[in-house]
Scaffold this motif. Structure first.
Motif, PDB file in Angstrom:
ATOM      1  N   MET A 375       7.949 -13.475  -0.707  1.00 43.60           N
ATOM      2  CA  MET A 375       7.151 -12.864   0.356  1.00 43.60           C
ATOM      3  C   MET A 375       5.947 -13.710   0.812  1.00 43.60           C
ATOM      4  SD  MET A 375       9.066 -10.345   0.921  1.00 43.60           S
ATOM      5  CE  MET A 375       8.174  -9.295   2.065  1.00 43.60           C
ATOM      6  N   PRO A 376       5.213 -14.380  -0.105  1.00 41.49           N
ATOM      7  CA  PRO A 376       4.042 -15.140   0.377  1.00 41.49           C
ATOM      8  C   PRO A 376       4.397 -16.214   1.406  1.00 41.49           C
ATOM      9  CG  PRO A 376       3.903 -14.819  -2.001  1.00 41.49           C
ATOM     10  CD  PRO A 376       5.278 -14.371  -1.587  1.00 41.49           C
ATOM     11  N   ASN A 377       5.450 -16.992   1.137  1.00 41.95           N
ATOM     12  CA  ASN A 377       5.823 -18.034   2.099  1.00 41.95           C
ATOM     13  C   ASN A 377       6.522 -17.456   3.325  1.00 41.95           C
ATOM     14  OD1 ASN A 377       4.799 -20.439   0.926  1.00 41.95           O
ATOM     15  ND2 ASN A 377       6.443 -20.402  -0.587  1.00 41.95           N
ATOM     16  N   LEU A 378       7.228 -16.342   3.160  1.00 39.52           N
ATOM     17  CA  LEU A 378       7.844 -15.697   4.326  1.00 39.52           C
ATOM     18  C   LEU A 378       6.766 -15.240   5.313  1.00 39.52           C
ATOM     19  CD1 LEU A 378      10.164 -14.563   5.955  1.00 39.52           C
ATOM     20  CD2 LEU A 378      10.207 -12.566   4.435  1.00 39.52           C
ATOM     21  N   ALA A 379       5.667 -14.726   4.796  1.00 44.63           N
ATOM     22  CA  ALA A 379       4.562 -14.312   5.680  1.00 44.63           C
ATOM     23  C   ALA A 379       4.054 -15.497   6.499  1.00 44.63           C
ATOM     24  CB  ALA A 379       3.422 -13.716   4.853  1.00 44.63           C
ATOM     25  N   LYS A 380       3.937 -16.659   5.860  1.00 42.33           N
ATOM     26  CA  LYS A 380       3.480 -17.866   6.574  1.00 42.33           C
ATOM     27  C   LYS A 380       4.518 -18.306   7.601  1.00 42.33           C
ATOM     28  CE  LYS A 380       1.039 -19.427   2.421  1.00 42.33           C
ATOM     29  NZ  LYS A 380       1.084 -20.387   1.294  1.00 42.33           N
ATOM     30  N   MET A 381       5.789 -18.228   7.223  1.00 46.44           N
ATOM     31  CA  MET A 381       6.842 -18.643   8.142  1.00 46.44           C
ATOM     32  C   MET A 381       6.877 -17.763   9.386  1.00 46.44           C
ATOM     33  SD  MET A 381       9.858 -19.373   5.331  1.00 46.44           S
ATOM     34  CE  MET A 381      11.154 -19.674   6.547  1.00 46.44           C
ATOM     35  N   ASP A 432      21.627   2.832   7.857  1.00 43.12           N
ATOM     36  CA  ASP A 432      20.871   2.042   8.827  1.00 43.12           C
ATOM     37  C   ASP A 432      20.227   0.869   8.082  1.00 43.12           C
ATOM     38  OD1 ASP A 432      19.210   0.901  10.673  1.00 43.12           O
ATOM     39  OD2 ASP A 432      18.234   2.772  11.285  1.00 43.12           O
ATOM     40  N   PRO A 433      20.677  -0.369   8.329  1.00 40.06           N
ATOM     41  CA  PRO A 433      20.151  -1.510   7.571  1.00 40.06           C
ATOM     42  C   PRO A 433      18.650  -1.727   7.753  1.00 40.06           C
ATOM     43  CG  PRO A 433      21.566  -2.252   9.370  1.00 40.06           C
ATOM     44  CD  PRO A 433      21.733  -0.781   9.275  1.00 40.06           C
ATOM     45  N   ILE A 434      18.090  -1.234   8.851  1.00 36.58           N
ATOM     46  CA  ILE A 434      16.652  -1.393   9.079  1.00 36.58           C
ATOM     47  C   ILE A 434      15.851  -0.613   8.037  1.00 36.58           C
ATOM     48  CG2 ILE A 434      14.760  -0.987  10.711  1.00 36.58           C
ATOM     49  CD1 ILE A 434      16.551  -3.346  11.420  1.00 36.58           C
ATOM     50  N   ALA A 441       9.468  -3.624  -2.481  1.00 37.88           N
ATOM     51  CA  ALA A 441       9.258  -5.058  -2.721  1.00 37.88           C
ATOM     52  C   ALA A 441       8.776  -5.802  -1.484  1.00 37.88           C
ATOM     53  CB  ALA A 441      10.563  -5.692  -3.208  1.00 37.88           C
ATOM     54  N   PHE A 442       8.979  -5.215  -0.297  1.00 42.05           N
ATOM     55  CA  PHE A 442       8.689  -5.924   0.953  1.00 42.05           C
ATOM     56  C   PHE A 442       7.406  -5.452   1.623  1.00 42.05           C
ATOM     57  CE2 PHE A 442      13.606  -5.537   1.365  1.00 42.05           C
ATOM     58  CZ  PHE A 442      13.777  -6.437   0.326  1.00 42.05           C
ATOM     59  N   LYS A 443       6.671  -4.567   0.986  1.00 40.80           N
ATOM     60  CA  LYS A 443       5.572  -3.885   1.661  1.00 40.80           C
ATOM     61  C   LYS A 443       4.408  -4.791   2.055  1.00 40.80           C
ATOM     62  CE  LYS A 443       7.097   0.296   2.118  1.00 40.80           C
ATOM     63  NZ  LYS A 443       6.606   1.462   1.406  1.00 40.80           N
ATOM     64  N   SER A 444       4.346  -6.011   1.510  1.00 39.33           N
ATOM     65  CA  SER A 444       3.244  -6.905   1.880  1.00 39.33           C
ATOM     66  C   SER A 444       3.380  -7.406   3.317  1.00 39.33           C
ATOM     67  CB  SER A 444       3.169  -8.092   0.919  1.00 39.33           C
ATOM     68  OG  SER A 444       4.365  -8.855   0.970  1.00 39.33           O
ATOM     69  N   ILE A 445       4.570  -7.270   3.910  1.00 43.81           N
ATOM     70  CA  ILE A 445       4.819  -7.679   5.303  1.00 43.81           C
ATOM     71  C   ILE A 445       5.573  -6.550   6.004  1.00 43.81           C
ATOM     72  CG2 ILE A 445       5.796  -9.449   6.832  1.00 43.81           C
ATOM     73  CD1 ILE A 445       6.151 -11.258   4.392  1.00 43.81           C
ATOM     74  N   ASP A 446       5.211  -6.249   7.231  1.00 48.16           N
ATOM     75  CA  ASP A 446       6.008  -5.304   8.033  1.00 48.16           C
ATOM     76  C   ASP A 446       7.109  -6.114   8.717  1.00 48.16           C
ATOM     77  OD1 ASP A 446       7.134  -3.405   9.604  1.00 48.16           O
ATOM     78  OD2 ASP A 446       5.255  -2.674  10.485  1.00 48.16           O
ATOM     79  N   LEU A 447       8.218  -6.261   8.015  1.00 52.21           N
ATOM     80  CA  LEU A 447       9.307  -7.115   8.507  1.00 52.21           C
ATOM     81  C   LEU A 447       9.877  -6.616   9.822  1.00 52.21           C
ATOM     82  CD1 LEU A 447      11.120  -7.715   5.098  1.00 52.21           C
ATOM     83  CD2 LEU A 447       9.786  -9.392   6.389  1.00 52.21           C
ATOM     84  N   LYS A 448       9.774  -5.314  10.080  1.00 54.30           N
ATOM     85  CA  LYS A 448      10.340  -4.751  11.304  1.00 54.30           C
ATOM     86  C   LYS A 448       9.622  -5.251  12.558  1.00 54.30           C
ATOM     87  CE  LYS A 448      11.406  -0.595   8.647  1.00 54.30           C
ATOM     88  NZ  LYS A 448      11.087   0.817   8.431  1.00 54.30           N
ATOM     89  N   LYS A 449       8.421  -5.794  12.384  1.00 55.16           N
ATOM     90  CA  LYS A 449       7.658  -6.291  13.538  1.00 55.16           C
ATOM     91  C   LYS A 449       8.077  -7.689  13.965  1.00 55.16           C
ATOM     92  CE  LYS A 449       3.414  -3.566  13.107  1.00 55.16           C
ATOM     93  NZ  LYS A 449       1.948  -3.625  12.879  1.00 55.16           N
ATOM     94  N   ASN A 451      10.715  -9.748  15.458  1.00 50.99           N
ATOM     95  CA  ASN A 451      11.975  -9.611  16.195  1.00 50.99           C
ATOM     96  C   ASN A 451      13.004 -10.622  15.722  1.00 50.99           C
ATOM     97  OD1 ASN A 451      11.056  -7.487  17.770  1.00 50.99           O
ATOM     98  ND2 ASN A 451      10.202  -8.841  19.325  1.00 50.99           N
ATOM     99  N   GLN A 452      12.561 -11.876  15.488  1.00 52.05           N
ATOM    100  CA  GLN A 452      13.500 -12.911  15.039  1.00 52.05           C
ATOM    101  C   GLN A 452      14.134 -12.510  13.705  1.00 52.05           C
ATOM    102  OE1 GLN A 452      13.805 -17.412  13.234  1.00 52.05           O
ATOM    103  NE2 GLN A 452      11.822 -16.773  14.023  1.00 52.05           N
ATOM    104  N   PHE A 453      13.286 -12.040  12.764  1.00 55.98           N
ATOM    105  CA  PHE A 453      13.800 -11.668  11.447  1.00 55.98           C
ATOM    106  C   PHE A 453      14.791 -10.516  11.563  1.00 55.98           C
ATOM    107  CE2 PHE A 453      13.949  -9.403   7.466  1.00 55.98           C
ATOM    108  CZ  PHE A 453      14.049 -10.428   6.534  1.00 55.98           C
ATOM    109  N   VAL A 454      14.415  -9.484  12.309  1.00 54.30           N
ATOM    110  CA  VAL A 454      15.261  -8.290  12.427  1.00 54.30           C
ATOM    111  C   VAL A 454      16.614  -8.645  13.042  1.00 54.30           C
ATOM    112  CG1 VAL A 454      15.514  -6.076  13.612  1.00 54.30           C
ATOM    113  CG2 VAL A 454      13.369  -6.634  12.455  1.00 54.30           C
ATOM    114  N   GLN A 455      16.606  -9.446  14.111  1.00 57.71           N
ATOM    115  CA  GLN A 455      17.854  -9.810  14.784  1.00 57.71           C
ATOM    116  C   GLN A 455      18.779 -10.588  13.853  1.00 57.71           C
ATOM    117  OE1 GLN A 455      16.820 -11.808  18.432  1.00 57.71           O
ATOM    118  NE2 GLN A 455      15.800 -10.001  19.285  1.00 57.71           N
ATOM    119  N   LEU A 456      18.196 -11.569  13.142  1.00 54.03           N
ATOM    120  CA  LEU A 456      19.002 -12.373  12.216  1.00 54.03           C
ATOM    121  C   LEU A 456      19.519 -11.514  11.063  1.00 54.03           C
ATOM    122  CD1 LEU A 456      16.771 -15.575  12.074  1.00 54.03           C
ATOM    123  CD2 LEU A 456      19.150 -15.515  12.838  1.00 54.03           C
ATOM    124  N   TYR A 457      18.643 -10.709  10.516  1.00 52.59           N
ATOM    125  CA  TYR A 457      19.002  -9.857   9.377  1.00 52.59           C
ATOM    126  C   TYR A 457      20.146  -8.897   9.743  1.00 52.59           C
ATOM    127  CZ  TYR A 457      18.497  -5.685   6.410  1.00 52.59           C
ATOM    128  OH  TYR A 457      18.732  -4.596   5.608  1.00 52.59           O
TER     129      TYR A 457
END
Length: 477
Positions: A375-381, A432-434, A441-449, A451-457
Motif C-alpha cells: 500500500m505505501p508505494n501504491l499510494a505514491k504510484m 460486485d468486485p468493487i 487491508a486497503f483502508k489507507s487508500i480509497d482505491l475507488k477514487k 479511475n485507472q486502478f478501478v478500470q484495470l482491476y
C-alpha cells in the motif's frame, strides 16, 4: 555430510536475550548469528532464552526439549551445495501455557538485557484502518483487567517489566525482528499503548528504561513439512525432530540503540546503523512486495513451489517489470548497495531449487502483509499517475484466490487468513468486485477514487474468472 558443530560448551552459556516466538525464521536467522558469535568467550553471556506463548507451540517445545534444545540448520546454497550447522545458542525454552510465572520472572531477570520478537506482522494488534493499537480486542481487554494473569505477549511483557521495575533490575531493550516498516516504532506504539492503559507508573518507567530499535531482517526460511524432516535428517545423519532449512543469503541491519548493552553481532556480519530506513524500504518494497506479487498469480496458475513458479517466464517478467518499472523509482539505494545487483540476486534467491519455498507460505495472511508491503508505494504510484497494471492484477488475483478457492487446474484449496474480520468476509463474498476494494487491508487508500486502478482491476477480475489466471497474465506482459 560434514556438520559444523557449535564451537563452545552450551552448558556454560548464560541467557542474556529473551526471544518470543521460536519459529523457523528465528532459528535460521537470529539464532544462527548468535550461535556464530558464542565461540567468542567474551560473548558467552548472550545466549537466548526462547519463550513460546501459544497452545499450538506445544509440539515445537516438546521436540526441542527432547534434544536438549539443539537442532540442525541446513543452509541451501544457490550453487546446489548445502551447509549443515548444529545450533546450540538456544539456552532455555519456556512455554507460557505451561508455566506463565517463569515467563514473567525471566523478563524481570537482571541478566536479560534484550527482549527480541518474531510475532508476525499481524501480531502487533494494530487496527488496519487507523494503525493504532486495538484496545478492544477481547484478549487485550482480559490482560488489561487481569495483569497478574496475562495471556498475550503484551500482557506478559508488561507484567515482567512491572516486576523488573519493582526489583530494581535495570533497563532493557525490546527489539522487533518482524517484517514491518520501522518495526521498532511499531513495537513501541503497541507496547507503550498497552502499558499506558494498564499502568501509568510503569509507563513512566518505560519512557526512560526501555528502547525500541528498528531493524531489518532477511532470510528466506520455508516451513518444514514432515517430508522435509525426513529429507533433512537423511542428509545430516541426525535424528532431529525440529530441523530448519533456509537460503544462503542472510542480512540483519539494526539501529544501534541498546540501553542495557548488546552482543557484538557485528563480528558475525550484522550491520549496525543510526537509521535503517533505506534498508527497510529496499527490502520491503522489493523482496516482500515481489513475494506478494508472485504469490497469488502463481498459486492460481497451479504452482505450489516458488522455484517452479520461477521457471515460468511470464511470472519472472511480471516480477522483474514490477521491480524495475513500478518500484525502483521509489527505492533510494542504501549506502554501498548496488540496486541492480540486489534485484538480480532476488530473482536468483526466489529460483533457489535447494530452498524450494512454498507458494502457500507467501500467500498466508495477505490481509496483514498487503498494508505493509504494497500500500505505501501504491499510494505514491497513484499520486504520480504511474502505470498501475501489475498492482491491479495482483489485487484481482487476491480477490479470486480468496473468493473462489479453486485454481486454473481445477484444484481446490484452503485459505489461511487468521486476521480477516466479518466485514472482510462479506466484502469477499460479494458479487460486485468493487466491494472488495473496501477490505480492511486497503483502508489507507480509497482505491475507488483512482479511475485507472478501478478500470484495470475490473478488467482483470473478469479476465481471470473467464480465461484463467495464466492466460490473463500473458495478456499484460
Amino acid at each position: 555430510m560434514d556438520i559444523q558443530a557449535y564451537q563452545y560448551d552450551s552448558k556454560t552459556i548464560k541467557s542474556g536475550i529473551l526471544h518470543v516466538g521460536v519459529g523457523n525464521f528465528h532459528r535460521a536467522h537470529q539464532q544462527f548469528y548468535t550461535d556464530q558469535l558464542l565461540k567468542n568467550e567474551d560473548q558467552q553471556h548472550w545466549g537466548i532464552c526462547g519463550v513460546c506463548l501459544l497452545p499450538s507451540d506445544e509440539k515445537i517445545v516438546n521436540n526441542l526439549r527432547s534434544q536438549n534444545l539443539d537442532y540442525t540448520l541446513t543452509i541451501c546454497g544457490r550453487d546446489g551445495k548445502d551447509e549443515i550447522h548444529k545450533i546450540g545458542s538456544l539456552t532455555e525454552l519456556i512455554w507460557g501455557i505451561e508455566d506463565p510465572k517463569a515467563v514473567v520472572d525471566k523478563i524481570a531477570d537482571r541478566a536479560i538485557k534484550i527482549i527480541t520478537l518474531t510475532i508476525t506482522e499481524g501480531g502487533y494488534n494494530l487496527d488496519k484502518e487507523t494503525n493504532e493499537f486495538n484496545l478492544n480486542d477481547e484478549k487485550i481487554k482480559h490482560d488489561l483487567e487481569n495483569p497478574e494473569n496475562p495471556t498475550t505477549v503484551f500482557g506478559f511483557i508488561a507484567e515482567g517489566l512491572r516486576k523488573r521495575k519493582a526489583e530494581g533490575n535495570g533497563s532493557i531493550t525490546i527489539l522487533s525482528c518482524d517484517n514491518l516498516q520501522h518495526n521498532g516504532n511499531t513495537a513501541k506504539r503497541a507496547f507503550t499503548t498497552f502499558i499506558e492503559t494498564q499502568d501509568k507508573d510503569l509507563a513512566e518507567w518505560v519512557k526512560t528504561n526501555v528502547t525500541f530499535p528498528n531493524s531489518m531482517v532477511d532470510r528466506i526460511t520455508p516451513a518444514t513439512s514432515p517430508e522435509d524432516v525426513v529429507r533433512l535428517n537423511k542428509k545430516s545423519g541426525i535424528d532431529d525432530k525440529a530441523p530448519v532449512y533456509c537460503e544462503d543469503f542472510t542480512q540483519w541491519v539494526i539501529e544501534d540503540n541498546f540501553i542495557a548493552g548488546r552482543p557484538a553481532w557485528e563480528k558475525v556480519g550484522v550491520e549496525f546503523t543510526q537509521d535503517v530506513t533505506a534498508f527497510e524500504n529496499m527490502k520491503l518494497s522489493l523482496l516482500n512486495a515481489s513475494h506478494m506479487l508472485l504469490s497469488y498469480p502463481s498459486f492460481l496458475k497451479g504452482y505450489r513451489k516458488v522455484d517452479e513458479a520461477m521457471e515460468d517466464k511470464s511470472i519472472v517478467k511480471f516480477i522483474r517489470d514490477f521491480m524495475d518499472i513500478d518500484i525502483t523509482p521509489y527505492v533510494p539505494a542504501p549506502e554501498n548497495t548496488d540496486l541492480e545487483k540486489y534485484k538480480q540476486t532476488l530473482i536468483e534467491r526466489f529460483s533457489n531449487k535447494s530452498v524450494s519455498d512454498q507458494v502457500s507460505r507467501l500467500c498466508f495472511d495477505g490481509i496483514s502483509k498487503l498494508p505493509v508491503y504494497m500500500m505505501p508505494n501504491l499510494a505514491k504510484m497513484i499520486n504520480d499517475d504511474k502505470d498501475l497494471t501489475r498492482v491491479a492484477f495482483l489485487f484481482a488475483s487476491y480477490r479470486h484466490y480468496l473468493k473462489y478457492k479453486i485454481d486454473d487446474k481445477g484444484h481446490s484449496y484452503e485459505v489461511a487468513e487468521p486476521w480477516i474480520n466479518e466485514n472482510d468476509e462479506n466484502l469477499i463474498s460479494s458479487d460486485d468486485p468493487i466491494d472488495f476494494l473496501g477490505l480492511s487491508a486497503f483502508k489507507s487508500i480509497d482505491l475507488k477514487k483512482s479511475n485507472q486502478f478501478v478500470q484495470l482491476y475490473e478488467k482483470f477480475v473478469s479476465e481471470i474468472k473467464n480465461l484463467g489466471t495464466g492466460k490473463a497474465l500473458e495478456l499484460i506482459i
